[in-house]
Design an enzyme around this catalytic site. Structure first.
Site, short mmCIF file in Angstrom:
data_model
loop_
_atom_site.label_atom_id
_atom_site.label_comp_id
_atom_site.label_asym_id
_atom_site.label_seq_id
_atom_site.Cartn_x
_atom_site.Cartn_y
_atom_site.Cartn_z
N TYR A 177 0.88 -1.17 0.00
CA TYR A 177 0.00 0.00 0.00
C TYR A 177 0.92 1.22 0.00
CZ TYR A 177 -4.05 -2.90 1.25
OH TYR A 177 -5.07 -3.82 1.24
N LYS B 166 -12.43 -5.07 2.66
CA LYS B 166 -13.47 -5.58 3.55
C LYS B 166 -14.78 -6.00 2.86
CE LYS B 166 -11.45 -5.55 7.40
NZ LYS B 166 -10.60 -6.67 7.01
P1 RFL Z 1 -22.15 -8.45 -5.90
O1 RFL Z 1 -20.86 -9.18 -6.03
O2 RFL Z 1 -22.28 -7.13 -6.57
O3 RFL Z 1 -23.29 -9.43 -6.44
C1 RFL Z 1 -24.61 -8.99 -6.70
C2 RFL Z 1 -25.17 -9.85 -7.82
O4 RFL Z 1 -26.53 -9.48 -8.05
C3 RFL Z 1 -26.77 -9.46 -9.44
N1 RFL Z 1 -27.95 -8.61 -9.68
C4 RFL Z 1 -29.17 -9.08 -10.02
N2 RFL Z 1 -29.60 -10.33 -10.24
C5 RFL Z 1 -30.91 -10.49 -10.59
N3 RFL Z 1 -31.77 -9.46 -10.74
C6 RFL Z 1 -31.38 -8.18 -10.53
N4 RFL Z 1 -32.23 -7.19 -10.67
C7 RFL Z 1 -30.02 -7.95 -10.15
N5 RFL Z 1 -29.28 -6.84 -9.86
C8 RFL Z 1 -28.04 -7.25 -9.58
C9 RFL Z 1 -25.47 -8.93 -10.02
O5 RFL Z 1 -25.32 -9.26 -11.39
C10 RFL Z 1 -24.45 -9.65 -9.14
O6 RFL Z 1 -24.06 -10.88 -9.67
O7 RFL Z 1 -22.57 -8.24 -4.37
P2 RFL Z 1 -22.25 -9.11 -3.06
O8 RFL Z 1 -22.56 -10.57 -3.32
O9 RFL Z 1 -22.89 -8.40 -1.95
O10 RFL Z 1 -20.65 -9.07 -2.89
C11 RFL Z 1 -19.99 -7.88 -2.53
C12 RFL Z 1 -18.60 -7.83 -3.18
O11 RFL Z 1 -18.73 -8.06 -4.57
C13 RFL Z 1 -17.87 -6.50 -2.94
O12 RFL Z 1 -18.12 -6.02 -1.63
C14 RFL Z 1 -16.33 -6.64 -3.10
O13 RFL Z 1 -15.98 -6.94 -4.42
C15 RFL Z 1 -15.63 -5.36 -2.67
N6 RFL Z 1 -14.17 -5.40 -2.85
C16 RFL Z 1 -13.34 -6.09 -1.97
N7 RFL Z 1 -13.87 -6.81 -0.95
C17 RFL Z 1 -13.07 -7.55 -0.12
O14 RFL Z 1 -13.58 -8.20 0.80
N8 RFL Z 1 -11.69 -7.62 -0.28
C18 RFL Z 1 -11.08 -6.92 -1.29
O15 RFL Z 1 -9.86 -7.06 -1.46
C19 RFL Z 1 -11.90 -6.11 -2.15
N9 RFL Z 1 -11.35 -5.43 -3.16
C20 RFL Z 1 -13.58 -4.75 -3.94
C21 RFL Z 1 -12.16 -4.76 -4.06
C22 RFL Z 1 -14.35 -4.10 -4.90
C23 RFL Z 1 -13.73 -3.45 -5.95
N10 RFL Z 1 -14.57 -2.83 -6.90
C24 RFL Z 1 -14.59 -3.25 -8.25
C25 RFL Z 1 -15.63 -2.02 -6.41
C26 RFL Z 1 -11.54 -4.11 -5.11
C27 RFL Z 1 -12.32 -3.43 -6.05
C28 RFL Z 1 -11.60 -2.68 -7.14
C1 PHB Z 2 -7.03 -6.80 -4.74
O1 PHB Z 2 -6.13 -7.67 -4.79
O2 PHB Z 2 -7.85 -6.63 -5.66
C2 PHB Z 2 -7.13 -5.92 -3.55
C3 PHB Z 2 -6.31 -6.15 -2.46
C4 PHB Z 2 -6.39 -5.32 -1.34
C5 PHB Z 2 -7.28 -4.27 -1.35
C6 PHB Z 2 -8.11 -4.05 -2.43
C7 PHB Z 2 -8.04 -4.86 -3.54
O3 PHB Z 2 -7.32 -3.44 -0.26
#
Ligand code: RFL
Ligand code: PHB
Length: 389
Positions: free
Chosen positions: A199, A295
């Site tokens: 980081y 998270k």
């Molecule tokens: P999701 O993964 O968005 O899944 C929701 C699903 O619902 C579908 N959907 C529908 N289906 C039917 N009818 C509808 N009307 C619908 N509307 C939506 C969607 O297509 C989808 O498949 O939510 P969920 O399951 O709550 O999961 C949450 C996580 O995806 C999210 O919090 C994380 O990705 C956040 N995040 C990270 N979390 C971590 O714990 N560790 C990490 O290292 C981390 N890094 C990140 C991240 C998110 C990132 N972005 C892209 C915001 C890094 C990034 C860059």
């Molecule tokens: C990742 O690998 O995508 C990643 C790792 C740590 C973070 C966010 C994203 O805090």
């Protein structure tokens, strides 16, 4: 069509909820608007808290993760090019697992289907009716509108889903903060510069050096939230990554083919309560954290663990105490994760409106966390994941 729990969304929350309910003999159907291929290849989070690793393993979906995931004992914080290790293992006795969210999603889909679970892909939920007594989820599949009747609705459809918005006005209170920056993320066919994540705090903005495997890097740069990705050709991305990584590790940053590139805006968001009558919101449908604390996916899994226990108690005994307490139980953890994600974000990014005073205070915060065992332990304890029970 009828089931016990109608689940909208096949992200980590919806899939894990369906899996945990199945283990308790409770039936569910998942409606997912996207295709299987799309959700299995949607690149997002990468870090699993220690208890999530244990839960996946104990519930029979951890085999590939334990072969292919990368156990990490800590992270590095880089301050203007100088690396400072924070060793979670020494400070807390625990580590984290780097394993892509889309891999968790693949493993859960495979397991649900092998166990006879029903996931309808390309089935878009349109609206939820009669949440008070006999919920029905209207959805469109193959051009036809159909209805799924259920006892309870799992609103696992992410931030842009329809479950939260089908709760009547006036029920939910929203807490929100947007940040004046976004993250440009790339996936690169090149080894990461260090085994542990870096980081990086830098005058030009934050950068993060993560990975998906020993040969694939996941790299991020702080950028403007509304920037066009076209203004970031590969050459500019690599140049900026080298500058922000700085002296200690610059020579270890290998450039590879850029496999994916995208910009994500950053926000903190919570709705309270996370439930209304027979509808329960989970994961990103109820809360968003900026990704700096890693998270989001972990919170989604925590919510559905709480919900699956409450539904199990209801179907076993008819008791609804745990269901009634769902939102309150989840929010204790969510607000701590909000605090931690805000802390990591504000410590590591450059804020355009910051004064010189703010910048000096920020440097003091970084110096403190990288030099005080007490401060580093507080960071480590939150990063590896606060206790679940
Ligand atoms: P999701 O993964 O968005 O899944 C929701 C699903 O619902 C579908 N959907 C529908 N289906 C039917 N009818 C509808 N009307 C619908 N509307 C939506 C969607 O297509 C989808 O498949 O939510 P969920 O399951 O709550 O999961 C949450 C996580 O995806 C999210 O919090 C994380 O990705 C956040 N995040 C990270 N979390 C971590 O714990 N560790 C990490 O290292 C981390 N890094 C990140 C991240 C998110 C990132 N972005 C892209 C915001 C890094 C990034 C860059
Ligand atoms: C990742 O690998 O995508 C990643 C790792 C740590 C973070 C966010 C994203 O805090």
């Amino acid at each position: 069509m009828r089931t016990q729990v109608g689940i909208v969304g096949a992200g980590p929350a919806g899939l894990m909820l369906s899996h945990l309910l199945h283990l308790q003999g409770i039936e569910s159907v998942i409606l997912e608007s996207r295709s299987r291929d799309y959700v299995e290849n949607r690149l997002r989070a990468g870090v699993l808290e220690h208890w999530v690793v244990d839960l996946l393993t104990q519930t029979g979906v951890g085999a590939r993760m334990s072969r292919e995931g990368l156990m990490h004992d800590g992270i590095n914080i880089s301050i203007e090019g100088r690396l400072h290790p924070i060793n979670f293992k020494t400070l807390t006795g625990r580590g984290v697992m780097v394993y892509g969210q889309h891999e968790v999603v693949k493993d859960l889909i495979a397991k649900r289907l092998a166990d006879g679970g029903r996931i309808l892909f390309e089935a878009e939920a349109l609206q939820v009716d009669d949440i008070a007594a006999n919920p029905t989820i209207h959805f469109r599949k193959d051009g036809k509108t159909q209805v799924l009747a259920c006892d309870f609705v799992g609103g696992c459809d992410g931030f842009h889903g329809i479950c939260r918005t089908s709760i009547p006005d006036g029920v939910l209170t929203t807490f929100e903060r947007t940040y004046p920056f976004g993250w440009l993320g790339i996936l690169s066919a090149s080894p990461p510069p260090s085994h542990e994540l870096i980081y990086a705090y830098h005058q030009r903005g934050f950068a993060l050096f993560s990975m998906r495997s020993p040969t694939v890097s996941r790299l991020y740069l702080q950028c403007d939230p509304d920037e066009d990705v076209a203004t970031w050709p590969d050459g500019r991305v690599w140049e900026e990554l080298h500058i922000r990584l700085g002296d200690d590790a610059r020579t270890r940053l290998a450039e590879g083919q850029v496999l994916q590139k995208g910009i994500t805006a950053m926000r903190s968001f919570v709705v309270e309560p996370m439930q209304h009558q027979r509808m329960f919101l989970t994961g990103d449908a109820a809360h968003i954290v900026p990704p700096t604390g890693a998270k989001g996916m972990n919170l989604a899994i925590a919510d559905v663990l709480v919900l699956s226990r409450a539904l199990t108690a209801f179907y076993r005994t008819g008791g609804s105490d745990l269901l009634e307490g769902y939102s309150h139980t989840c929010l204790q953890r969510i607000w701590k994760a909000q605090r931690f994600s805000w802390y990591m974000t504000s410590m590591l990014h450059r804020f355009p409106a910051d004064t010189l005073f703010d910048q000096r205070r920020q440097r003091a915060e970084l110096d403190y966390v990288t030099s005080s065992k007490a401060a580093a332990t507080a960071l480590a304890e939150n990063y590896v994941g606060l206790p679940m029970d």
